[in-house]
Design a protein around this motif. Sequence first.
Motif, PDB file in Angstrom:
ATOM      1  N   ASN A 200       0.821  -1.211   0.000  1.00 53.01           N
ATOM      2  CA  ASN A 200       0.000   0.000   0.000  1.00 53.01           C
ATOM      3  C   ASN A 200       0.857   1.263   0.000  1.00 53.01           C
ATOM      4  N   PHE A 201       1.901   1.263   0.805  1.00 55.44           N
ATOM      5  CA  PHE A 201       2.747   2.449   0.885  1.00 55.44           C
ATOM      6  C   PHE A 201       3.432   2.726  -0.441  1.00 55.44           C
ATOM      7  N   ASN A 202       3.885   1.681  -1.118  1.00 59.41           N
ATOM      8  CA  ASN A 202       4.534   1.870  -2.402  1.00 59.41           C
ATOM      9  C   ASN A 202       3.582   2.523  -3.394  1.00 59.41           C
ATOM     10  N   ALA A 203       2.337   2.063  -3.419  1.00 58.42           N
ATOM     11  CA  ALA A 203       1.348   2.663  -4.301  1.00 58.42           C
ATOM     12  C   ALA A 203       1.094   4.119  -3.944  1.00 58.42           C
ATOM     13  N   MET A 204       1.020   4.416  -2.662  1.00 58.19           N
ATOM     14  CA  MET A 204       0.785   5.790  -2.212  1.00 58.19           C
ATOM     15  C   MET A 204       1.941   6.706  -2.610  1.00 58.19           C
ATOM     16  N   VAL A 205       3.159   6.211  -2.443  1.00 57.54           N
ATOM     17  CA  VAL A 205       4.336   7.008  -2.791  1.00 57.54           C
ATOM     18  C   VAL A 205       4.370   7.281  -4.287  1.00 57.54           C
ATOM     19  N   ASN A 206       4.020   6.282  -5.081  1.00 59.32           N
ATOM     20  CA  ASN A 206       4.054   6.446  -6.532  1.00 59.32           C
ATOM     21  C   ASN A 206       3.059   7.480  -7.039  1.00 59.32           C
ATOM     22  N   GLN A 207       2.063   7.820  -6.238  1.00 58.04           N
ATOM     23  CA  GLN A 207       1.094   8.842  -6.627  1.00 58.04           C
ATOM     24  C   GLN A 207       1.615  10.263  -6.397  1.00 58.04           C
ATOM     25  N   LEU A 208       2.675  10.397  -5.619  1.00 62.60           N
ATOM     26  CA  LEU A 208       3.141  11.720  -5.232  1.00 62.60           C
ATOM     27  C   LEU A 208       3.941  12.389  -6.349  1.00 62.60           C
ATOM     28  N   PRO A 209       3.911  13.718  -6.410  1.00 63.03           N
ATOM     29  CA  PRO A 209       4.725  14.418  -7.408  1.00 63.03           C
ATOM     30  C   PRO A 209       6.218  14.137  -7.251  1.00 63.03           C
ATOM     31  N   VAL A 210       6.668  14.014  -6.011  1.00 58.71           N
ATOM     32  CA  VAL A 210       8.078  13.726  -5.719  1.00 58.71           C
ATOM     33  C   VAL A 210       8.130  12.536  -4.783  1.00 58.71           C
ATOM     34  N   GLY A 211       8.977  11.567  -5.091  1.00 57.38           N
ATOM     35  CA  GLY A 211       9.107  10.375  -4.277  1.00 57.38           C
ATOM     36  C   GLY A 211      10.295  10.434  -3.341  1.00 57.38           C
ATOM     37  N   TYR A 212      11.068   9.368  -3.311  1.00 62.18           N
ATOM     38  CA  TYR A 212      12.198   9.294  -2.385  1.00 62.18           C
ATOM     39  C   TYR A 212      13.353  10.207  -2.774  1.00 62.18           C
ATOM     40  N   LEU A 213      13.462  10.522  -4.074  1.00 59.63           N
ATOM     41  CA  LEU A 213      14.587  11.317  -4.569  1.00 59.63           C
ATOM     42  C   LEU A 213      14.080  12.455  -5.436  1.00 59.63           C
ATOM     43  N   ASP A 214      14.771  13.588  -5.385  1.00 60.73           N
ATOM     44  CA  ASP A 214      14.438  14.685  -6.292  1.00 60.73           C
ATOM     45  C   ASP A 214      15.236  14.521  -7.584  1.00 60.73           C
ATOM     46  N   ARG A 215      15.081  15.453  -8.510  1.00 61.25           N
ATOM     47  CA  ARG A 215      15.726  15.313  -9.819  1.00 61.25           C
ATOM     48  C   ARG A 215      17.232  15.532  -9.766  1.00 61.25           C
ATOM     49  N   GLN A 216      17.716  15.986  -8.644  1.00 59.21           N
ATOM     50  CA  GLN A 216      19.164  16.058  -8.458  1.00 59.21           C
ATOM     51  C   GLN A 216      19.678  14.819  -7.725  1.00 59.21           C
ATOM     52  N   ASP A 217      18.782  13.838  -7.554  1.00 65.36           N
ATOM     53  CA  ASP A 217      19.088  12.543  -6.934  1.00 65.36           C
ATOM     54  C   ASP A 217      19.440  12.676  -5.452  1.00 65.36           C
TER      55      ASP A 217
END
Length: 423
Positions: A200-217
């Motif tokens: 469930n958490f993985n699905a919730m995170v995937n819905q967010l505009p930004v996940g574990y990392l930003d575009r600068q990694d």
Amino acid sequence: MRLIRRRLAFVAAAVLLVLTGGCGPATPEHITLTLATFGQFGYDDLIPGYEFTHPGITVRQVRTEQGGPYHQDLLGKLQNGQGLADIQAVEEGHLADVLAQSDKFADLAKVGPADVKPGRWLEWKYEAGRSKDGKLVGYGTDIGPLAMCYRKDLLEAAGLPTDPGSVKTMFATWDSYFAAGDKYVKRTHGKAWFDSAAQNFNAMVNQLPVGYLDRQDHPTLETNTALKAAWDQVTTAVRQGQSAGLTAFADDGNNGLRTGAFATKVCPSWMLGIIEQQAGPANAGKWAITDAFPDGGGNWGGSYLAVPAASPHQREAAALAAWLTAPEQQLHAFRVSGNFPSQVDAFTSADLLSEMNGYFGGALSGQVFVAQARKVGKPQYKGPGDGKIQETVIAPALKSVEHGADPGAVWQQVLIGVHRVVP
């Protein structure tokens, strides 16, 4: 019926190749191409058709059941430069790790068939397979639009609605979904609402505009308030008894599908094949699927086929990868495994829209996932280490919460663990 369909698909693929003269370069000598995949790609019935129309080629598929061990092995082989297959499947959660080593892969725009153009794929899917220097590292296979699967019989026994309209309302938001879970747990005297907090958490995170990392990694967990809110919400549900505490794709998770250990499951399109395989014939018709998902749509998963530069048969491997990711073959893969196509022509195919899944009560699964896929905007950026964060930090942390650990204390350990993966 499914076996007959598979045989017909094999014959149709073979006839199509005969009529069109096949795909890719001529092969004057016999070669063997290795194809490394994980989980269910739906290629088992396609490979004989390719070999039939390419008598100089044998395709040996090497399949690993679980994606985590597969990608750990792949990254290790990339590091030492040995043991790579001619074609390596790459899941989108690990794609950034592969793109960061694009020099170890062939540029499919150069070695692939000339008639394979970017317009074959949804634009975002094609672009995601390109490295920062513009090399096309992977041909896109599937995407993972999200829906919700549920056991009709278990919901009915708990006095919860099972008709499509009411189910959509119940699954409209994560708030309403977890509220329904509270009712289910109370009415069933402690039975679980969902299988796994990590799923469930993985699905919730995937819905967010930004996940574990930003575009600068850079890791975002200290500042990503939406991500922390999702953590709080799912761990609260765990403490209220909603999670079965199972491990998806492992023995206990598969056994939970067979025994009805939980009532609902987040369902990217590729999950249908897994549920059918693991829940087994005894549960046919008990599962249902709806074109609804808490807080809208989302994408979870999808893969690519890449050709390592170490392959001695780059052009032949690229031709096979191109054929496997053509709309016709991807439609077959969807029928067999539930892997939803990323190809534009397949996406609008009447065959896809009319696809009915008997295991899920005759649901028009093609229409369900077309509707869900249309809700997907630009997929979330996933930098190097994203998949490793999910599998080696987040999933074990949520498992410890399911075993009784305090969510707040575990979150602090998550922050430390993420910086070990991505300093």
